[in-house]
Write a protein that holds these residues in place. Sequence first.
Motif, PDB file in Angstrom:
ATOM      1  N   MET A  64      42.811  47.934  38.073  1.00 51.75           N
ATOM      2  CA  MET A  64      44.050  48.229  38.157  1.00 51.75           C
ATOM      3  C   MET A  64      44.737  47.904  39.500  1.00 51.75           C
ATOM      4  O   MET A  64      44.029  48.070  40.665  1.00 51.75           O
ATOM      5  CB  MET A  64      44.505  49.660  37.972  1.00 51.75           C
ATOM      6  N   LEU A  65      45.818  47.347  39.597  1.00 55.67           N
ATOM      7  CA  LEU A  65      46.715  47.226  41.027  1.00 55.67           C
ATOM      8  C   LEU A  65      47.766  48.251  41.012  1.00 55.67           C
ATOM      9  O   LEU A  65      48.760  48.032  40.207  1.00 55.67           O
ATOM     10  CB  LEU A  65      47.194  45.839  41.106  1.00 55.67           C
ATOM     11  N   GLY A  66      47.709  49.270  41.807  1.00 56.01           N
ATOM     12  CA  GLY A  66      48.807  50.202  41.641  1.00 56.01           C
ATOM     13  C   GLY A  66      48.338  51.278  40.469  1.00 56.01           C
ATOM     14  O   GLY A  66      47.440  51.098  39.882  1.00 56.01           O
ATOM     15  N   ARG A  67      49.393  51.992  40.111  1.00 56.42           N
ATOM     16  CA  ARG A  67      49.335  52.852  38.961  1.00 56.42           C
ATOM     17  C   ARG A  67      49.876  52.434  37.596  1.00 56.42           C
ATOM     18  O   ARG A  67      49.529  52.844  36.614  1.00 56.42           O
ATOM     19  CB  ARG A  67      50.182  54.103  39.295  1.00 56.42           C
ATOM     20  N   GLU A  68      50.291  51.149  37.361  1.00 56.62           N
ATOM     21  CA  GLU A  68      51.076  50.669  36.328  1.00 56.62           C
ATOM     22  C   GLU A  68      50.551  49.549  35.819  1.00 56.62           C
ATOM     23  O   GLU A  68      50.656  49.058  34.679  1.00 56.62           O
ATOM     24  CB  GLU A  68      52.581  50.766  36.667  1.00 56.62           C
ATOM     25  N   ALA A  69      49.736  48.842  36.739  1.00 50.27           N
ATOM     26  CA  ALA A  69      49.336  47.230  36.068  1.00 50.27           C
ATOM     27  C   ALA A  69      47.773  47.213  35.966  1.00 50.27           C
ATOM     28  O   ALA A  69      47.078  47.634  36.931  1.00 50.27           O
ATOM     29  CB  ALA A  69      49.699  46.441  37.022  1.00 50.27           C
ATOM     30  N   THR A  70      47.327  46.893  35.057  1.00 48.93           N
ATOM     31  CA  THR A  70      45.921  46.501  34.615  1.00 48.93           C
ATOM     32  C   THR A  70      45.667  44.964  34.184  1.00 48.93           C
ATOM     33  O   THR A  70      46.424  44.649  33.138  1.00 48.93           O
ATOM     34  CB  THR A  70      45.545  47.452  33.491  1.00 48.93           C
ATOM     35  N   LEU A  71      44.798  44.397  34.698  1.00 50.58           N
ATOM     36  CA  LEU A  71      44.327  43.138  34.318  1.00 50.58           C
ATOM     37  C   LEU A  71      43.352  42.910  33.281  1.00 50.58           C
ATOM     38  O   LEU A  71      42.199  43.755  33.635  1.00 50.58           O
ATOM     39  CB  LEU A  71      43.811  42.401  35.573  1.00 50.58           C
ATOM     40  N   PHE A  72      43.510  42.500  32.255  1.00 52.04           N
ATOM     41  CA  PHE A  72      42.444  42.338  31.178  1.00 52.04           C
ATOM     42  C   PHE A  72      41.861  40.937  30.979  1.00 52.04           C
ATOM     43  O   PHE A  72      42.763  39.922  31.200  1.00 52.04           O
ATOM     44  CB  PHE A  72      42.721  42.583  29.831  1.00 52.04           C
ATOM     45  N   HIS A  73      40.442  40.643  30.808  1.00 48.64           N
ATOM     46  CA  HIS A  73      40.123  39.091  30.740  1.00 48.64           C
ATOM     47  C   HIS A  73      38.409  39.585  29.915  1.00 48.64           C
ATOM     48  O   HIS A  73      37.978  40.540  30.039  1.00 48.64           O
ATOM     49  CB  HIS A  73      39.745  38.197  32.102  1.00 48.64           C
ATOM     50  N   ASP A  74      38.096  38.304  29.330  1.00 48.00           N
ATOM     51  CA  ASP A  74      36.880  38.313  29.155  1.00 48.00           C
ATOM     52  C   ASP A  74      35.787  37.341  29.687  1.00 48.00           C
ATOM     53  O   ASP A  74      34.870  36.843  29.000  1.00 48.00           O
ATOM     54  CB  ASP A  74      36.692  38.080  27.484  1.00 48.00           C
ATOM     55  N   CYS A  75      36.070  37.079  31.034  1.00 47.52           N
ATOM     56  CA  CYS A  75      34.897  36.131  31.606  1.00 47.52           C
ATOM     57  C   CYS A  75      33.722  36.729  31.941  1.00 47.52           C
ATOM     58  O   CYS A  75      33.688  37.711  32.342  1.00 47.52           O
ATOM     59  CB  CYS A  75      35.937  35.870  33.195  1.00 47.52           C
ATOM     60  N   ASP A  76      32.838  35.921  31.934  1.00 41.38           N
ATOM     61  CA  ASP A  76      31.465  36.428  32.188  1.00 41.38           C
ATOM     62  C   ASP A  76      31.379  36.535  33.850  1.00 41.38           C
ATOM     63  O   ASP A  76      30.911  37.346  34.495  1.00 41.38           O
ATOM     64  CB  ASP A  76      30.422  35.432  31.909  1.00 41.38           C
ATOM     65  N   ARG A  77      32.094  35.500  34.506  1.00 40.70           N
ATOM     66  CA  ARG A  77      32.047  35.782  35.932  1.00 40.70           C
ATOM     67  C   ARG A  77      33.569  35.543  36.471  1.00 40.70           C
ATOM     68  O   ARG A  77      34.281  34.605  36.045  1.00 40.70           O
ATOM     69  CB  ARG A  77      31.326  34.588  36.593  1.00 40.70           C
ATOM     70  N   SER A  78      34.068  36.619  36.987  1.00 40.53           N
ATOM     71  CA  SER A  78      35.524  36.420  37.510  1.00 40.53           C
ATOM     72  C   SER A  78      35.795  35.673  38.657  1.00 40.53           C
ATOM     73  O   SER A  78      35.095  35.901  39.964  1.00 40.53           O
ATOM     74  CB  SER A  78      35.924  38.034  37.670  1.00 40.53           C
ATOM     75  N   GLU A  79      36.536  34.869  38.760  1.00 37.98           N
ATOM     76  CA  GLU A  79      37.260  33.940  39.745  1.00 37.98           C
ATOM     77  C   GLU A  79      38.441  34.032  39.716  1.00 37.98           C
ATOM     78  O   GLU A  79      39.305  33.409  39.881  1.00 37.98           O
ATOM     79  CB  GLU A  79      36.701  32.530  39.772  1.00 37.98           C
ATOM     80  N   LEU A  80      39.198  35.479  39.909  1.00 38.98           N
ATOM     81  CA  LEU A  80      40.442  35.812  39.970  1.00 38.98           C
ATOM     82  C   LEU A  80      40.835  36.586  40.981  1.00 38.98           C
ATOM     83  O   LEU A  80      40.016  37.433  41.575  1.00 38.98           O
ATOM     84  CB  LEU A  80      40.905  36.562  38.445  1.00 38.98           C
ATOM     85  N   THR A  81      42.001  36.415  41.519  1.00 39.89           N
ATOM     86  CA  THR A  81      42.575  37.363  42.589  1.00 39.89           C
ATOM     87  C   THR A  81      43.826  37.690  42.241  1.00 39.89           C
ATOM     88  O   THR A  81      44.662  36.988  41.709  1.00 39.89           O
ATOM     89  CB  THR A  81      42.552  36.642  43.964  1.00 39.89           C
ATOM     90  N   LEU A  82      44.090  39.094  42.683  1.00 42.09           N
ATOM     91  CA  LEU A  82      45.534  39.621  42.537  1.00 42.09           C
ATOM     92  C   LEU A  82      46.012  40.202  43.943  1.00 42.09           C
ATOM     93  O   LEU A  82      45.315  40.710  44.469  1.00 42.09           O
ATOM     94  CB  LEU A  82      45.531  40.740  41.574  1.00 42.09           C
ATOM     95  N   ARG A  83      47.223  39.480  44.136  1.00 39.83           N
ATOM     96  CA  ARG A  83      47.780  40.321  45.497  1.00 39.83           C
ATOM     97  C   ARG A  83      49.147  40.519  45.226  1.00 39.83           C
ATOM     98  O   ARG A  83      50.006  39.792  45.026  1.00 39.83           O
ATOM     99  CB  ARG A  83      47.439  39.374  46.522  1.00 39.83           C
ATOM    100  N   GLN A  84      49.763  41.605  45.998  1.00 42.51           N
ATOM    101  CA  GLN A  84      51.005  42.115  46.211  1.00 42.51           C
ATOM    102  C   GLN A  84      51.578  41.197  47.452  1.00 42.51           C
ATOM    103  O   GLN A  84      50.797  41.274  48.526  1.00 42.51           O
ATOM    104  CB  GLN A  84      51.167  43.589  46.180  1.00 42.51           C
ATOM    105  N   LEU A  85      52.599  40.312  47.285  1.00 49.70           N
ATOM    106  CA  LEU A  85      53.069  39.772  48.579  1.00 49.70           C
ATOM    107  C   LEU A  85      54.682  40.034  49.006  1.00 49.70           C
ATOM    108  O   LEU A  85      55.480  40.706  47.977  1.00 49.70           O
ATOM    109  CB  LEU A  85      53.087  38.369  48.391  1.00 49.70           C
TER     110      LEU A  85
END
Length: 256
Positions: free
Chosen positions: A102-123
């Motif tokens: 979760m990023l904050g209280r309202e957003a959740t990221l879902f995926h089925d990667c074996d190895r995550s190469e993902l970033t999330l950032r508020q700007l």
Amino acid sequence: MADRQGILDNLIQRGAVRRLRRMAKAAPDTALPRLRRQRGWARNLKREIDELLHVADNRLALPAIGTQSFPRPHDADWAWRPEIWSGPLPVKGISSVATKSMLGREATLFHDCDRSELTLRQLRNTRQADLAAYGLRMDVFRFDGSYLSLAIDLPPEAAQGLMRRHLIRLETIVELEKPIEIFARLNIKNGPNTEQVVRELPLHESDVIVEFDLAYTKLNEKRVEKLWLDVIFEGPQMNQVILRDLTFSRRPRAEL
């Protein structure tokens, strides 16, 4: 105490302005050694004034933090901008994002990667065209999964009084490093069932707007519990996606 400090600051500022005004008026007749000292003092003060103006102009030109101001249908009975796009989050970003993070209280990221190469950032949004104070950036490098979605929980107000004659509008601003398809799926839990309406975002259009028409669902109006939105990214590998804004509004369909 703060009021007293504000009054004192105003008195000091007015005194400095009066002093400058007197010095400027007397400058034609001021003795050169004194005028030289005054010029040095004025130059130092000008540097500080220029720095203050530069910072103030930049900050005051930014979209206001916490704003819920955005265009909406005139007959909307509910409208909302999620927290990611309206105010600063305690944690600005996540790297190597695990599924269900979760990023904050309202957003959740879902995926089925074996190895995550993902970033999330508020700007922080800084463009003149931006109405939202903040944006969300997602960087995707190698992606070995079959799905990637961002789920956004809508507040309880979205479910209150919800009827099949309602239209729910989603409006967003999307920036892509390279073209991909993005879908939006509205989910409405009502009793044991969950109604789903899917729309593809028209990324080729200047205004990225979709509407979910609840007339085509089997919604049980008496048992609506909650709503959430899934933003689904197709083929997201080696890409950067920025959602500059994301807003919802709800309005009743006009009677025939």
